[in-house]
Scaffold this motif. Structure first.
Motif, short mmCIF file in Angstrom:
data_model
loop_
_atom_site.label_atom_id
_atom_site.label_comp_id
_atom_site.label_asym_id
_atom_site.label_seq_id
_atom_site.Cartn_x
_atom_site.Cartn_y
_atom_site.Cartn_z
N GLY A 169 -9.71 66.90 26.19
CA GLY A 169 -9.11 68.13 26.68
C GLY A 169 -7.97 67.87 27.65
N LEU A 170 -8.20 66.95 28.57
CA LEU A 170 -7.16 66.59 29.55
C LEU A 170 -5.98 65.92 28.86
CD1 LEU A 170 -9.33 65.27 32.51
CD2 LEU A 170 -7.90 67.33 32.50
N ALA A 171 -6.25 65.11 27.83
CA ALA A 171 -5.17 64.45 27.10
C ALA A 171 -4.29 65.46 26.38
CB ALA A 171 -5.75 63.45 26.09
N VAL A 172 -4.92 66.45 25.77
CA VAL A 172 -4.16 67.49 25.07
C VAL A 172 -3.36 68.33 26.07
CG1 VAL A 172 -4.32 69.59 23.68
CG2 VAL A 172 -5.75 67.61 23.11
N LEU A 173 -3.99 68.67 27.19
CA LEU A 173 -3.31 69.48 28.21
C LEU A 173 -2.13 68.72 28.81
CD1 LEU A 173 -6.41 71.03 30.01
CD2 LEU A 173 -4.70 72.27 28.68
N SER A 174 -2.29 67.41 28.97
CA SER A 174 -1.20 66.61 29.54
C SER A 174 -0.01 66.52 28.59
CB SER A 174 -1.70 65.21 29.89
OG SER A 174 -2.01 64.49 28.71
N ALA A 175 -0.26 66.81 27.31
CA ALA A 175 0.81 66.78 26.31
C ALA A 175 1.39 68.17 26.07
CB ALA A 175 0.27 66.20 25.00
N PHE A 176 1.14 69.08 27.00
CA PHE A 176 1.56 70.47 26.84
C PHE A 176 3.05 70.60 26.59
CE2 PHE A 176 1.32 74.96 27.22
CZ PHE A 176 2.43 75.38 27.93
N PHE A 177 3.86 69.77 27.26
CA PHE A 177 5.30 69.88 27.14
C PHE A 177 5.87 69.07 25.97
CE2 PHE A 177 4.39 70.79 31.63
CZ PHE A 177 4.98 72.04 31.73
N LEU A 178 5.01 68.38 25.26
CA LEU A 178 5.43 67.62 24.08
C LEU A 178 5.32 68.51 22.84
CD1 LEU A 178 3.67 64.22 24.86
CD2 LEU A 178 6.09 64.82 25.18
N TYR A 184 -1.61 68.18 18.33
CA TYR A 184 -2.44 68.28 17.13
C TYR A 184 -3.01 66.91 16.76
CZ TYR A 184 -3.93 70.23 12.64
OH TYR A 184 -4.68 70.67 11.58
N LYS A 185 -2.18 65.87 16.86
CA LYS A 185 -2.61 64.52 16.52
C LYS A 185 -3.69 64.03 17.48
CE LYS A 185 -2.50 60.65 14.28
NZ LYS A 185 -3.06 60.58 12.89
N ILE A 186 -3.54 64.33 18.76
CA ILE A 186 -4.56 63.93 19.74
C ILE A 186 -5.90 64.57 19.39
CG2 ILE A 186 -5.27 64.07 22.16
CD1 ILE A 186 -2.28 63.99 22.90
N ALA A 187 -5.86 65.86 19.08
CA ALA A 187 -7.09 66.57 18.70
C ALA A 187 -7.68 65.99 17.42
CB ALA A 187 -6.80 68.05 18.53
N ASP A 188 -6.82 65.60 16.48
CA ASP A 188 -7.27 65.00 15.22
C ASP A 188 -8.03 63.70 15.46
OD1 ASP A 188 -6.63 66.76 13.29
OD2 ASP A 188 -4.87 65.71 12.54
N ILE A 189 -7.52 62.88 16.36
CA ILE A 189 -8.18 61.61 16.67
C ILE A 189 -9.58 61.86 17.20
CG2 ILE A 189 -8.12 59.59 18.19
CD1 ILE A 189 -5.03 59.76 18.02
#
Length: 252
Positions: free
Chosen positions: A34-43, A49-54
Motif C-alpha cells: 500500500g505504501l509503495a503504491v501511494l509513494s508512486a502517486f505522482f508516477l 498498476y504494475k506494483i499492485a500486480d506484483i
C-alpha cells in the motif's frame, strides 16, 4: 434455495494452519505494498498498476503454498486483444476480486466506496482508478457507474462488474442487477461473461481456505451493439448459468 455440495472440503488442522499463515502474510504485506503504491502517486498509472500486480502475483503464490489452492482458466482465447470490455462475473468469494485482475488485464472494478477507507490497502486502491459507488444512494451510484465506467473503458481498461451485487454461495441464485448491462448498452463495449466456483474453496465470510483447483470459464464475447439492457443481461446470465452447471458436473 441454496444447494449444498456433498463434496464440501473438510476443515482439518492443515486447513486452519494454512489459512492462518496466509492471513499473516496478507496482514504484513498489505501495508508495505500500500505504501509503495501511494509513494508512486505522482508516477504514471501503469507504474502503480504494475506494483499492485506484483503483490497479487505473490498473493496467489502464497495461497498455493499455504493453502494448496490454485486455479485453471478455460476460454482465455475469448478475451479480445487490445480492446476494453465489461467483465460480468459470478461472485462467490473474495478470491475473484484478487485473481481476476491477473487473468484479464488491465482492468478496474466496481466496488463499495467504503473499501477505500481501509488503511493502506484501501488508500492504495483509490489510486488505481476504481469505480467506487455508495450503495445507499442508488440513483447516484448508477450515474457514477455509467459516467466513470464509460470513461475507464475509453481509457482502455476493462471494467469488472459482479452483476449479482454481492457474494452468493455456491448453488444459490440471485437475479442480476441491471447496472452492468446498462453500461454495456450505453457504451457499446462488449461483455465478457465469466463463471467460476471459487466459493467452494474460499467460502464467503470464511477465514478458512481449502486446497483444490478453482475452475474459471470465460465465454465468447457478447456483442452489445443495438441491444437493450434486458437482452444483454439475459444473454449474459444464461451463459454464466450454463457454465456453472458444467463446472459443477466436471467436479462431481
Amino acid at each position: 434455495m441454496t444447494q449444498h455440495n456433498s463434496s464440501s472440503p473438510k476443515a482439518d488442522f492443515k486447513a486452519y494452519l494454512g489459512s492462518t499463515l496466509f492471513y499473516i502474510y496478507v496482514v504484513f504485506s498489505t501495508p508495505i505494498v500500500g505504501l509503495a503504491v501511494l509513494s508512486a502517486f505522482f508516477l504514471p498509472f501503469s507504474v502503480r498498476y504494475k506494483i499492485a500486480d506484483i503483490w497479487i502475483n505473490y498473493l496467489l503464490y502464497m495461497l498455493k503454498l499455504c493453502c494448496g489452492l490454485t486455479h485453471e482458466v478455460e476460454g482465455l482465447e475469448n478475451v479480445p486483444k487490445g480492446q476494453a470490455a465489461i467483465i460480468m462475473s459470478k461472485h462467490q468469494s473474495a478470491w475473484e476480486t484478487i485473481a481476476l485482475r491477473q487473468i484479464i488485464s488491465p482492468q478496474t472494478a466496481v466496488l463499495k466506496k467504503s473499501l477505500l477507507q481501509i488503511p493502506f490497502g484501501g488508500w492504495a486502491l483509490a489510486t488505481l482508478k476504481p469505480i467506487a459507488i455508495d450503495r445507499s444512494n442508488q440513483k447516484e451510484a448508477l450515474k457514477m457507474l455509467l459516467d466513470q465506467g464509460i470513461e475507464r473503458l475509453q481509457e482502455g481498461l476493462c471494467v469488472l462488474i459482479f452483476p449479482e451485487g454481492t457474494r452468493v454461495a455456491p448453488g444459490a441464485y440471485k437475479k442480476f442487477n441491471a447496472g452492468g448491462a446498462m453500461l454495456a448498452s450505453k457504451s457499446g463495449f462488449p461483455v465478457i461473461p465469466l463463471a467460476h466456483n471459487a466459493g467452494e474453496f474460499w467460502p464467503r465470510n470464511s477465514f478458512l481456505k481449502y486446497p483444490g483447483v478453482i475452475k474459471v470459464k470465460i465465454g465468447p464475447v457478447i456483442s452489445t451493439q443495438n441491444k437493450g439492457t434486458k437482452e444483454i443481461n439475459a444473454e449474459t446470465e444464461e451463459w454464466i448459468s450454463q457454465a456453472m452447471k458444467k463446472i459443477s458436473a466436471e467436479r462431481d
